[in-house]
Design an enzyme around this catalytic site. Structure first.
Site, short mmCIF file in Angstrom:
data_model
loop_
_atom_site.label_atom_id
_atom_site.label_comp_id
_atom_site.label_asym_id
_atom_site.label_seq_id
_atom_site.Cartn_x
_atom_site.Cartn_y
_atom_site.Cartn_z
N ASP A 76 0.86 -1.18 0.00
CA ASP A 76 0.00 0.00 0.00
C ASP A 76 0.90 1.23 0.00
O ASP A 76 1.95 1.24 0.64
CB ASP A 76 -0.85 0.04 1.26
CG ASP A 76 -2.00 -0.96 1.25
OD1 ASP A 76 -2.04 -1.82 0.33
OD2 ASP A 76 -2.84 -0.89 2.16
N HIS B 166 4.98 -7.38 0.30
CA HIS B 166 4.63 -8.68 -0.25
C HIS B 166 5.28 -8.89 -1.61
O HIS B 166 5.71 -7.95 -2.28
CB HIS B 166 3.11 -8.82 -0.35
CG HIS B 166 2.42 -8.77 0.98
ND1 HIS B 166 1.91 -9.89 1.61
CD2 HIS B 166 2.18 -7.73 1.83
CE1 HIS B 166 1.37 -9.54 2.77
NE2 HIS B 166 1.52 -8.23 2.92
N SER C 214 8.40 4.01 5.13
CA SER C 214 9.54 4.21 4.27
C SER C 214 9.17 4.00 2.81
O SER C 214 8.06 4.30 2.39
CB SER C 214 10.69 3.29 4.68
OG SER C 214 11.90 3.77 4.15
#
Length: 288
Positions: A90, A147, A251
């Protein structure tokens, strides 16, 4: 505070010391103080807790537990198809473009070398020359687990020491070579699209970067580049959509692909929001 002063302070402040102190606070199980920090953070950054597996803030005993919270099952459906890449995080697209003559765009007027990003090793950077890259910025409100875009076998992990500048859009537009300057963890995978690099970039007050196979890689294992090479027979194998790492505080992730191997989604551009599991691109040809 002016933008110039914000950047100047980043050069002057003891960023590593500040980040490690915040890391200790984030890891602490401080009862009422922890709950106060979590609730303030949720309110300040408008965090959507309805997606969390545990939406009640009081469930989390440390700020890190809250920040790396898992999502509800099904909250991020994985795009189907072996040839379709899944968005790894995201966040929002910072930059996305071809790698031209080994250079990666950071922001308007700024670029840096793929070789520097990967720790200075020419042989590791060579497969990505004239390939494609995507830089994705994770804001404080975002889900902070990372992921896999597609199935991969881990070949090499590298810890690269460095600065801890903020990685927000303002800093990216003002600090030269930011992502090749900050502390980072480089993960190189063999995939059906050839070599793929996933670079987890540290930032101010990022207390820790972890990987699924090695646990905490930073805070710091030292002030020199460290490298781990994995035997293909026993190397970690991660499936598309499987968690490969996480940030304890926000980050940036930089993804690199070789030339002619993938076509990234044409609708993506700087500023585009990203959702883990949605279409990121497609493989252009198969590899053994």
């Amino acid at each position: 505070m002016t933008d110039h002063l914000k950047i100047l302070l980043q050069y002057l402040l003891p960023k590593h010391l500040l980040s490690r102190l915040v890391g200790r606070l984030a890891a602490a199980r401080a009862g009422a103080l922890t709950q106060w920090l979590i609730r303030r953070f949720i309110d300040r950054y408008r965090v959507d807790m309805s997606e969390a597996a545990q939406p009640d803030p009081e469930h989390y005993q440390s700020f890190n537990d809250f920040f790396t919270r898992p999502l509800k099952a099904g909250a991020r459906p994985l795009v189907p198809g072996d040839e379709i890449l899944a968005m790894p995080v995201d966040g929002a697209i910072s930059q996305l473009a071809p790698i031209q003559q080994g250079r990666i765009i950071q922001a308007k007027g700024h670029d840096y070398s793929a070789r520097a990003l990967l720790g200075g090793d020419h042989a590791l950077a060579a497969p990505f020359m004239d390939g494609d890259f995507a830089t994705i910025y994770l804001a404080p409100r975002d889900y902070h687990r990372i992921h896999m875009p597609l199935d991969g076998v881990l070949r090499t992990m590298i810890y690269v020491p460095g600065e801890l500048f903020s990685v927000n859009p303002l800093t990216a537009s003002r600090v030269p070579g930011l992502f090749a300057r900050n502390e980072r963890v480089v993960c190189l995978f063999d995939t059906a699209a050839g070599p793929m690099a996933m670079v987890l970039v540290g930032a101010t007050i990022v207390a820790s970067i972890e990987t699924a196979w090695a646990g905490t890689v930073t805070p710091p294992p030292g002030k020199r580049v460290q490298r781990w090479d994995y035997d293909p027979a026993t190397a970690p194998r991660l499936a598309k959509g499987e968690e490969m790492g996480r940030f304890k505080l926000g980050s940036t992730v930089v993804c690199l692909f070789g030339p002619g191997q993938v076509a990234l989604e044409p609708s993506l551009e700087p500023g585009s929001p990203t959702r883990m599991g949605t279409a990121f691109g497609r493989i252009l040809r198969d590899h053994p």
